[in-house]
Motif scaffolding. Structure first.
Motif, PDB file in Angstrom:
ATOM      1  N   MET A  29      31.603  -8.724 100.610  1.00 15.88           N
ATOM      2  CA  MET A  29      30.860  -7.981 101.622  1.00 15.88           C
ATOM      3  C   MET A  29      29.822  -8.856 102.310  1.00 15.88           C
ATOM      4  SD  MET A  29      30.606  -5.237 103.276  1.00 15.88           S
ATOM      5  CE  MET A  29      31.405  -3.890 102.419  1.00 15.88           C
ATOM      6  N   THR A  30      29.157  -9.694 101.523  1.00 17.65           N
ATOM      7  CA  THR A  30      28.160 -10.599 102.103  1.00 17.65           C
ATOM      8  C   THR A  30      28.823 -11.582 103.063  1.00 17.65           C
ATOM      9  OG1 THR A  30      26.799 -10.402 100.100  1.00 17.65           O
ATOM     10  CG2 THR A  30      26.330 -12.248 101.564  1.00 17.65           C
ATOM     11  N   LYS A  31      30.025 -12.060 102.706  1.00 19.15           N
ATOM     12  CA  LYS A  31      30.766 -12.960 103.597  1.00 19.15           C
ATOM     13  C   LYS A  31      31.145 -12.244 104.894  1.00 19.15           C
ATOM     14  CE  LYS A  31      31.241 -16.792 101.148  1.00 19.15           C
ATOM     15  NZ  LYS A  31      30.708 -18.098 101.626  1.00 19.15           N
TER      16      LYS A  31
ATOM     17  N   GLN B  45      33.592 -17.407 108.743  1.00 17.73           N
ATOM     18  CA  GLN B  45      34.933 -17.667 109.266  1.00 17.73           C
ATOM     19  C   GLN B  45      36.015 -17.408 108.218  1.00 17.73           C
ATOM     20  OE1 GLN B  45      35.951 -18.653 112.424  1.00 17.73           O
ATOM     21  NE2 GLN B  45      33.848 -18.167 113.025  1.00 17.73           N
ATOM     22  N   ARG B  46      35.622 -17.363 106.958  1.00 19.39           N
ATOM     23  CA  ARG B  46      36.606 -17.170 105.885  1.00 19.39           C
ATOM     24  C   ARG B  46      37.297 -15.818 105.990  1.00 19.39           C
ATOM     25  NH1 ARG B  46      34.734 -18.024  99.977  1.00 19.39           N
ATOM     26  NH2 ARG B  46      36.922 -17.460  99.741  1.00 19.39           N
ATOM     27  N   VAL B  47      36.660 -14.846 106.627  1.00 12.22           N
ATOM     28  CA  VAL B  47      37.252 -13.503 106.677  1.00 12.22           C
ATOM     29  C   VAL B  47      38.542 -13.486 107.492  1.00 12.22           C
ATOM     30  CG1 VAL B  47      34.979 -12.462 106.416  1.00 12.22           C
ATOM     31  CG2 VAL B  47      35.937 -12.724 108.708  1.00 12.22           C
ATOM     32  N   LYS B  48      38.780 -14.513 108.290  1.00 10.16           N
ATOM     33  CA  LYS B  48      40.006 -14.573 109.091  1.00 10.16           C
ATOM     34  C   LYS B  48      41.195 -15.036 108.257  1.00 10.16           C
ATOM     35  CE  LYS B  48      39.865 -16.130 113.265  1.00 10.16           C
ATOM     36  NZ  LYS B  48      39.666 -17.026 114.432  1.00 10.16           N
TER      37      LYS B  48
ATOM     38  N   ASN C 104      16.984  -2.935 114.861  1.00  4.06           N
ATOM     39  CA  ASN C 104      18.124  -2.741 115.763  1.00  4.06           C
ATOM     40  C   ASN C 104      18.977  -3.993 115.865  1.00  4.06           C
ATOM     41  OD1 ASN C 104      18.116  -0.042 116.618  1.00  4.06           O
ATOM     42  ND2 ASN C 104      16.399  -0.429 118.002  1.00  4.06           N
ATOM     43  N   GLY C 105      18.308  -5.142 115.938  1.00  3.39           N
ATOM     44  CA  GLY C 105      19.047  -6.399 116.047  1.00  3.39           C
ATOM     45  C   GLY C 105      19.964  -6.631 114.861  1.00  3.39           C
ATOM     46  N   LYS C 106      19.457  -6.299 113.680  1.00  2.78           N
ATOM     47  CA  LYS C 106      20.258  -6.492 112.464  1.00  2.78           C
ATOM     48  C   LYS C 106      21.425  -5.511 112.429  1.00  2.78           C
ATOM     49  CE  LYS C 106      21.165  -8.268 108.442  1.00  2.78           C
ATOM     50  NZ  LYS C 106      21.567  -9.678 108.296  1.00  2.78           N
ATOM     51  N   LYS C 107      21.199  -4.264 112.837  1.00  2.81           N
ATOM     52  CA  LYS C 107      22.280  -3.275 112.843  1.00  2.81           C
ATOM     53  C   LYS C 107      23.379  -3.682 113.822  1.00  2.81           C
ATOM     54  CE  LYS C 107      19.426   0.289 113.427  1.00  2.81           C
ATOM     55  NZ  LYS C 107      18.930   1.678 113.550  1.00  2.81           N
ATOM     56  N   ASN C 108      22.982  -4.234 114.960  1.00  2.00           N
ATOM     57  CA  ASN C 108      23.977  -4.700 115.933  1.00  2.00           C
ATOM     58  C   ASN C 108      24.769  -5.882 115.391  1.00  2.00           C
ATOM     59  OD1 ASN C 108      23.280  -2.761 117.838  1.00  2.00           O
ATOM     60  ND2 ASN C 108      21.732  -4.052 118.798  1.00  2.00           N
ATOM     61  N   GLU C 109      24.081  -6.746 114.660  1.00  3.00           N
ATOM     62  CA  GLU C 109      24.757  -7.906 114.062  1.00  3.00           C
ATOM     63  C   GLU C 109      25.780  -7.459 113.024  1.00  3.00           C
ATOM     64  OE1 GLU C 109      23.667 -11.555 111.002  1.00  3.00           O
ATOM     65  OE2 GLU C 109      22.071 -10.687 112.224  1.00  3.00           O
ATOM     66  N   ILE C 110      25.397  -6.480 112.205  1.00  5.56           N
ATOM     67  CA  ILE C 110      26.310  -5.947 111.189  1.00  5.56           C
ATOM     68  C   ILE C 110      27.539  -5.323 111.854  1.00  5.56           C
ATOM     69  CG2 ILE C 110      26.580  -4.151 109.437  1.00  5.56           C
ATOM     70  CD1 ILE C 110      24.955  -6.511 108.443  1.00  5.56           C
ATOM     71  N   LEU C 111      27.318  -4.552 112.916  1.00 10.00           N
ATOM     72  CA  LEU C 111      28.412  -3.911 113.642  1.00 10.00           C
ATOM     73  C   LEU C 111      29.357  -4.956 114.233  1.00 10.00           C
ATOM     74  CD1 LEU C 111      29.597  -1.236 114.743  1.00 10.00           C
ATOM     75  CD2 LEU C 111      28.144  -1.552 116.765  1.00 10.00           C
ATOM     76  N   LYS C 112      28.772  -5.991 114.794  1.00 11.48           N
ATOM     77  CA  LYS C 112      29.573  -7.069 115.403  1.00 11.48           C
ATOM     78  C   LYS C 112      30.421  -7.782 114.355  1.00 11.48           C
ATOM     79  CE  LYS C 112      29.020 -11.553 117.689  1.00 11.48           C
ATOM     80  NZ  LYS C 112      28.024 -12.548 118.189  1.00 11.48           N
ATOM     81  N   ASN C 113      29.827  -8.115 113.223  1.00 12.25           N
ATOM     82  CA  ASN C 113      30.555  -8.852 112.190  1.00 12.25           C
ATOM     83  C   ASN C 113      31.622  -7.993 111.511  1.00 12.25           C
ATOM     84  OD1 ASN C 113      29.110 -11.203 112.649  1.00 12.25           O
ATOM     85  ND2 ASN C 113      27.538 -10.720 111.141  1.00 12.25           N
ATOM     86  N   TRP C 114      31.364  -6.685 111.359  1.00 12.82           N
ATOM     87  CA  TRP C 114      32.381  -5.806 110.815  1.00 12.82           C
ATOM     88  C   TRP C 114      33.564  -5.690 111.781  1.00 12.82           C
ATOM     89  CZ3 TRP C 114      34.228  -3.823 106.585  1.00 12.82           C
ATOM     90  CH2 TRP C 114      35.134  -2.773 106.663  1.00 12.82           C
TER      91      TRP C 114
ATOM     92  N   LYS D 272      39.120  -6.698 113.134  1.00 11.46           N
ATOM     93  CA  LYS D 272      40.091  -7.241 114.095  1.00 11.46           C
ATOM     94  C   LYS D 272      40.947  -8.313 113.445  1.00 11.46           C
ATOM     95  CE  LYS D 272      40.426  -9.219 118.739  1.00 11.46           C
ATOM     96  NZ  LYS D 272      39.653  -9.679 119.921  1.00 11.46           N
ATOM     97  N   ALA D 273      40.326  -9.134 112.590  1.00 12.99           N
ATOM     98  CA  ALA D 273      41.074 -10.189 111.894  1.00 12.99           C
ATOM     99  C   ALA D 273      42.119  -9.601 110.954  1.00 12.99           C
ATOM    100  CB  ALA D 273      40.110 -11.079 111.109  1.00 12.99           C
ATOM    101  N   LYS D 274      41.898  -8.348 110.514  1.00 15.75           N
ATOM    102  CA  LYS D 274      42.842  -7.675 109.633  1.00 15.75           C
ATOM    103  C   LYS D 274      43.765  -6.731 110.402  1.00 15.75           C
ATOM    104  CE  LYS D 274      41.378  -9.769 106.072  1.00 15.75           C
ATOM    105  NZ  LYS D 274      42.254 -10.803 105.452  1.00 15.75           N
TER     106      LYS D 274
END
Length: 289
Positions: free
Chosen positions: A23-25, A31-34, A83-93, A98-100
């Motif tokens: 989850m932290t990754k 990039q490993r999530v791809k 807000n910035g952190k929540k947007n970052e989390i949304l972007k990374n999820w 998408k990678a999956k």
């Protein structure tokens, strides 16, 4: 944390708990999530909800929750969410999904919750957040800062109650078993135990060597952070402090040479014992300077 999150999610069959390391990754944008080998389970088709704790800056627990049917993402920080952190989390999820092969449009969901008021109860808060979200609540309540010690004790009891003490740990068993008809060089205290007790696993049998080592390191860090050297040094003269430090140095050296990775104490505690003892002695020695 992984163990308690797994226990919390156990009764929810359609929920997938992602381990803290993965989850932290995911939420750090690694990039490993791809990679095809990262999180092989097809969670987007198999489950309706995904949850997981993540460790931020190696010292603070936060929580991620995703309702796959509603395409909603919830990020909860015991200290409060920027807000910035929540947007970052949304972007990374979204990047991970998408990678999956799940290129959906995800939205944010904010959940009111009690705030952490100290520097060491984030894990308890995260577990309480997880329980509320899994039960379908749109908010977290029912506890306050004064309840944290009791909640921590409850989670500790849940964790140890969940251990299967009927299964033998192969490492512990290899130390306790007889070899070629002769008993190993075990402490008399162990040799004198009833036969059934000799074959019981310890609480360390549920931990890998890496987890036990991390636990020992955490104990030493907690000791350094929460116990003042002045308390150790109180009413001790400079002369006595120096004599004690010299003695402790000899004790540490003796133990380090005797309690290596092959010693019974190390094997039975999966490396925790010797590291914890050395950490405590080191702390006392440094406090006496």
């Amino acid at each position: 944390m992984d163990a308690l999150m797994s226990i919390t999610c156990k009764k929810f069959k359609d929920v997938y708990n992602i381990c803290t390391q993965s989850m932290t990754k995911i939420l750090s944008g690694s990039q490993r999530v791809k990679s095809h080998y990262f999180c092989k389970k097809d969670l987007f088709k198999t489950y309706t909800e995904v949850i997981g704790a993540l460790l931020e800056n190696e010292n603070h627990w936060t929580l991620f929750f995703c309702d796959l049917t509603k395409q909603e993402v919830t990020y909860m920080d015991p200290f409060g969410e920027a807000n910035g952190k929540k947007n970052e989390i949304l972007k990374n999820w979204s990047y991970f999904a998408k990678a999956k092969g799940c290129a959906l449009k995800w939205t944010r969901n904010d959940v009111p919750h009690p705030r952490q008021e100290d520097g060491h109860s984030c894990g308890v808060h995260v577990l309480m957040f997880a329980q509320a979200l899994l039960e379908g609540k749109g908010f977290v309540d029912g506890y306050a800062s004064v309840d944290i010690p009791q909640l921590r004790a409850q989670f500790c009891n849940i964790l140890f109650s969940s251990l299967d003490r009927g299964v033998k740990c192969t490492v512990c068993w290899s130390v306790l078993m007889k070899e070629k008809g002769r008993k190993k060089n075990l402490p008399e205290l162990v040799l004198n135990l009833p036969k059934k007790m000799k074959t019981k696993t310890s609480i360390f049998s549920a931990l890998t060597e890496g987890e036990a080592s991390d636990l020992a390191t955490g104990l030493t860090k907690s000791l350094c952070q929460n116990v003042s050297p002045k308390l150790v040094r109180k009413d001790i003269s400079d002369h006595n402090a120096e004599v004690t430090r010299t003695t402790l140095a000899s004790v540490r050296a003796n133990l380090q040479s005797s309690l290596d990775s092959r010693s019974a104490f190390s094997l039975l505690t999966h490396t925790f014992g010797p590291q914890a003892v050395d950490g405590v002695l080191g702390f006392i020695s440094e406090s006496l300077k």
